[in-house]
Structures are given as structure tokens and as C-alpha cells.
Design an enzyme around this catalytic site. Structure first.
Site, PDB file in Angstrom:
ATOM      1  N   THR A  45      54.240  -0.430  47.419  1.00 22.46           N
ATOM      2  CA  THR A  45      54.603  -0.835  48.771  1.00 22.46           C
ATOM      3  C   THR A  45      53.746  -0.132  49.810  1.00 22.46           C
ATOM      4  O   THR A  45      53.300  -0.735  50.793  1.00 22.46           O
ATOM      5  CB  THR A  45      56.088  -0.529  49.040  1.00 22.46           C
ATOM      6  OG1 THR A  45      56.875  -1.071  47.987  1.00 22.46           O
ATOM      7  CG2 THR A  45      56.529  -1.121  50.355  1.00 22.46           C
ATOM      8  N   THR A  46      53.498   1.168  49.599  1.00 24.75           N
ATOM      9  CA  THR A  46      52.675   1.932  50.536  1.00 24.75           C
ATOM     10  C   THR A  46      51.239   1.417  50.553  1.00 24.75           C
ATOM     11  O   THR A  46      50.523   1.582  51.543  1.00 24.75           O
ATOM     12  CB  THR A  46      52.707   3.430  50.177  1.00 24.75           C
ATOM     13  OG1 THR A  46      54.077   3.848  50.089  1.00 24.75           O
ATOM     14  CG2 THR A  46      51.998   4.282  51.213  1.00 24.75           C
ATOM     15  N   TYR A 108      64.106 -10.391  47.945  1.00 19.99           N
ATOM     16  CA  TYR A 108      64.420 -11.635  48.628  1.00 19.99           C
ATOM     17  C   TYR A 108      65.440 -12.491  47.885  1.00 19.99           C
ATOM     18  O   TYR A 108      66.400 -12.970  48.475  1.00 19.99           O
ATOM     19  CB  TYR A 108      63.160 -12.473  48.924  1.00 19.99           C
ATOM     20  CG  TYR A 108      63.443 -13.648  49.841  1.00 19.99           C
ATOM     21  CD1 TYR A 108      63.681 -13.453  51.195  1.00 19.99           C
ATOM     22  CD2 TYR A 108      63.518 -14.943  49.353  1.00 19.99           C
ATOM     23  CE1 TYR A 108      63.980 -14.506  52.033  1.00 19.99           C
ATOM     24  CE2 TYR A 108      63.818 -16.008  50.178  1.00 19.99           C
ATOM     25  CZ  TYR A 108      64.049 -15.791  51.511  1.00 19.99           C
ATOM     26  OH  TYR A 108      64.354 -16.837  52.338  1.00 19.99           O
ATOM     27  N   TYR A 134      61.492   0.713  39.975  1.00 19.66           N
ATOM     28  CA  TYR A 134      61.427   1.113  41.380  1.00 19.66           C
ATOM     29  C   TYR A 134      62.616   0.520  42.106  1.00 19.66           C
ATOM     30  O   TYR A 134      62.686  -0.690  42.331  1.00 19.66           O
ATOM     31  CB  TYR A 134      60.101   0.636  41.978  1.00 19.66           C
ATOM     32  CG  TYR A 134      59.883   0.974  43.442  1.00 19.66           C
ATOM     33  CD1 TYR A 134      60.623   1.947  44.096  1.00 19.66           C
ATOM     34  CD2 TYR A 134      58.902   0.322  44.172  1.00 19.66           C
ATOM     35  CE1 TYR A 134      60.403   2.252  45.427  1.00 19.66           C
ATOM     36  CE2 TYR A 134      58.664   0.615  45.505  1.00 19.66           C
ATOM     37  CZ  TYR A 134      59.424   1.577  46.130  1.00 19.66           C
ATOM     38  OH  TYR A 134      59.202   1.869  47.459  1.00 19.66           O
ATOM     39  N   ARG A 139      64.388  -2.220  51.046  1.00 21.72           N
ATOM     40  CA  ARG A 139      63.358  -3.253  51.121  1.00 21.72           C
ATOM     41  C   ARG A 139      63.696  -4.492  50.298  1.00 21.72           C
ATOM     42  O   ARG A 139      63.217  -5.582  50.604  1.00 21.72           O
ATOM     43  CB  ARG A 139      62.010  -2.686  50.645  1.00 21.72           C
ATOM     44  CG  ARG A 139      61.359  -1.744  51.649  1.00 21.72           C
ATOM     45  CD  ARG A 139      60.016  -1.266  51.147  1.00 21.72           C
ATOM     46  NE  ARG A 139      59.352  -0.399  52.111  1.00 21.72           N
ATOM     47  CZ  ARG A 139      58.468  -0.807  53.022  1.00 21.72           C
ATOM     48  NH1 ARG A 139      58.155  -2.082  53.109  1.00 21.72           N
ATOM     49  NH2 ARG A 139      57.908   0.058  53.847  1.00 21.72           N
ATOM     50  N   LYS A 162      61.879   5.376  39.836  1.00 22.48           N
ATOM     51  CA  LYS A 162      61.640   5.864  41.194  1.00 22.48           C
ATOM     52  C   LYS A 162      62.853   5.441  42.009  1.00 22.48           C
ATOM     53  O   LYS A 162      63.059   4.252  42.271  1.00 22.48           O
ATOM     54  CB  LYS A 162      60.364   5.257  41.778  1.00 22.48           C
ATOM     55  CG  LYS A 162      60.115   5.634  43.241  1.00 22.48           C
ATOM     56  CD  LYS A 162      58.895   4.918  43.819  1.00 22.48           C
ATOM     57  CE  LYS A 162      58.697   5.268  45.292  1.00 22.48           C
ATOM     58  NZ  LYS A 162      57.558   4.534  45.892  1.00 22.48           N
ATOM     59  N   ILE A 204      57.685  10.441  44.020  1.00 24.62           N
ATOM     60  CA  ILE A 204      56.587   9.503  44.239  1.00 24.62           C
ATOM     61  C   ILE A 204      56.468   9.404  45.750  1.00 24.62           C
ATOM     62  O   ILE A 204      57.300   8.804  46.416  1.00 24.62           O
ATOM     63  CB  ILE A 204      56.826   8.154  43.550  1.00 24.62           C
ATOM     64  CG1 ILE A 204      56.936   8.384  42.033  1.00 24.62           C
ATOM     65  CG2 ILE A 204      55.697   7.171  43.876  1.00 24.62           C
ATOM     66  CD1 ILE A 204      57.192   7.131  41.219  1.00 24.62           C
TER      67      ILE A 204
END
Length: 293
Positions: A45-46, A108, A134, A139, A162, A204
Site C-alpha cells: 500500500t505504501t 471493496y 495483511y 483500508r 501484518k 512492517i
């Protein structure tokens, strides 16, 4: 699969024309390796993975593996909201030399717990690579509950989670009910020390782009029983951790990297750069933190 104490979720530098800036990416990798990073996560994502094409992801992953050259583990973000697409990308990165893949909970479409289990199980069956789950409900709109993570940990190549739920009780439940070789990492920099205190492995991280050495010093102090020192470093870094998420990640960390010589503020829409007021606020916190370190 052990990622060390600090894995950095690496940003993706972009050129003025919007393409990936591989020259700067190479320099950034060297910076991370010299400043406290034990492993690198690319295309997470980052790294603005939702705006990277499949071709860009493969090119960036290949580049990162070659640049790192086995000095530390490289984990590729291959997860998406589509199980079939996730499997396809995961299979493609198998031949690029990565040490594992990170799979975000499908976003989503909001699967229930049975759907989440079935998604990760399906991907795990199709790859030989170690898998990092993750969990980032803020998000994805879905939380991988502790019971689901515990069940998934019994699949041999699902080896790490994570946890970016912010829920220490949930993390403690996972730690208490999984084998010792199943590792729990924080997905929030601010929970690094609290998670270590309950048996987690590390973080992380986003902040490690700019304070990796300081975070390693905090972790080392904790491991050596100097808990007061670890707590002091945590308290000092906490305002910076908070500031790095005042705007959508990775906007603030890309600005912060300018403090250490990387002028890579450019992000892809729908993200936008920080305003002048937001930058001034960040600068104040940055100076206060650096004075205390």
C-alpha cells in the site's frame, strides 16, 4: 520466514512524467539497507500498489530483487480484491526471486470470514512462496478476525501476519493460539513497542524510511531489558508516527524523505501532495523530534 525486526514497506518514487523513477528507487533501497531495514516490502500500500499496473509491479519487483541481491529478504505485494488476479500475479513473481508475498485482505467487496479464509487458502494452494497475511481494516473494510488468522496459520506456507487492525487484544489472541514459528508484525509504527511486549516479532514500517536506526535502537533496548530507554524512544518518536498518517499514506512519508535527501513528493491520483500548511505542521514536529533524539 523471518523478516527481522523491521521490514520497510517501501515507497515507489515517480518521475515528473508519472513513470517509476528506478534510479531513485535504487538509491532509496541502499538508504534503507544502511539505516535499519531488515527486509523490504515492495508494491505494498505504501508503494501505491493500487495505481501500479501489473507490468509496473513486475518491473519494480524484478528491479528490487536484483538491487537487493539477497542482502535482505524481499517481499512482494501481490494481493488484490480478486482471488484469480492475486493468484496470477503471485505465480508470476515466483520466478523473480522474491522471498515471499504479502496478501492484503480483499478490499471493496467485503468478504465474510469464510470468504477471507477461502481466498487466502486458494492463493496458498497455488504458490510455493511463503505468505504474509495483511490485515488492514481501515483500508479494506473487513477485519481478518483472530480465529480466521489462527486457522490460516495451520496452512504451511502462511507464516506471518501484518496486523494493522490497531487491536492489541486481537494480536495477543493470535500469539496465544498459533505456533511459535508463526510471526506477528505490527502494521502500525506506533504499536511496535507494545506488540513486542506481548510477544510480537516486529513491525512492517513506514517510519523506518526516515528513523530506521532510531527504531532499531528502541527495539534493541527492549530486547536488552532496558525498558525505560525503549519507552523513552517510543515516546519521542510517537508524534512523528502520528504525523506520518495525518494525510493518506504514503503522502507524508514521501514528503518526510526530503529531510534525508530524497525529493520524491510526487504521488499518483487520487492521492495529492500535502498543502503548505500541512508541510509546516510536519516540519514543526520533525524538528521537535529530531532535537530530542
Amino acid at each position: 520466514m523471518d523478516l527481522g525486526r523491521i521490514a520497510t514497506a517501501m515507497v515507489t518514487p515517480f518521475r515528473d512524467d508519472g513513470g517509476i523513477d528506478f534510479e531513485t528507487a535504487g538509491k532509496l533501497i541502499e538508504h534503507l539497507l544502511a539505516n535499519g531495514t531488515d527486509s523490504i516490502v515492495v508494491c505494498g500500500t505504501t508503494g501505491e500498489s493500487p495505481t501500479l499496473s501489473k507490468e509496473e509491479k513486475l518491473e519494480l519487483i524484478r528491479f528490487t530483487v536484483e538491487k537487493v541481491n539477497k542482502r535482505v529478504p524481499v517481499i512482494a505485494g501481490t494481493g488484490s480484491y480478486d482471488t484469480k488476479e492475486t493468484i496470477e500475479l503471485t505465480k508470476k513473481v515466483e520466478g523473480l526471486g522474491v522471498d515471499g508475498v504479502m496478501l492484503v485482505a480483499p478490499y471493496y467487496n467485503k468478504p465474510n470470514q469464510r470468504g477471507l479464509y477461502a481466498h487466502f487458502e486458494a492463493v496458498a494452494k497455488e504458490t510455493v512462496l511463503p505468505i504474509v497475511l495483511y490485515n488492514v481494516p481501515g483500508r479494506t473494510s473487513s477485519n481478518i478476525e483472530a480465529a480466521t488468522t489462527i486457522a490460516l496459520s495451520k496452512i504451511p506456507n502462511i507464516q506471518v501476519v501484518k496486523e494493522a487492525s490497531g487491536n492489541l487484544d486481537q494480536m495477543a489472541e493470535i500469539l496465544a493460539n498459533t505456533d511459535d514459528d508463526f510471526l506477528v508484525y505490527s502494521g502500525d509504527d506506533a504499536l511496535t513497542l507494545p506488540l513486542l511486549a506481548i510477544g510480537g516479532r516486529g513491525v512492517i514500517s513506514v517510519a523506518s524510511h526516515v528513523v530506521g536506526k532510531e527504531m532499531q535502537a528502541m527495539i534493541r533496548a527492549f530486547e536488552e531489558g532496558r525498558h525505560d530507554v525503549a519507552a523513552k524512544i517510543h515516546q519521542t518518536l510517537l508524534p512523528l508516527f502520528k504525523q506520518l498518517f495525518k494525510s493518506p499514506n504514503p503522502v507524508p512519508i514521501k514528503y518526510a524523505l526530503g529531510k534525508v535527501g530524497f525529493h520524491i513528493e510526487k504521488v499518483r491520483l487520487p492521492l495529492v501532495e500535502m498543502t503548505d500548511d500541512e508541510k509546516r505542521q510536519f516540519d514543526r514536529v520533525w524538528e521537535q523530534v529530531k532535537q530530542k533524539l
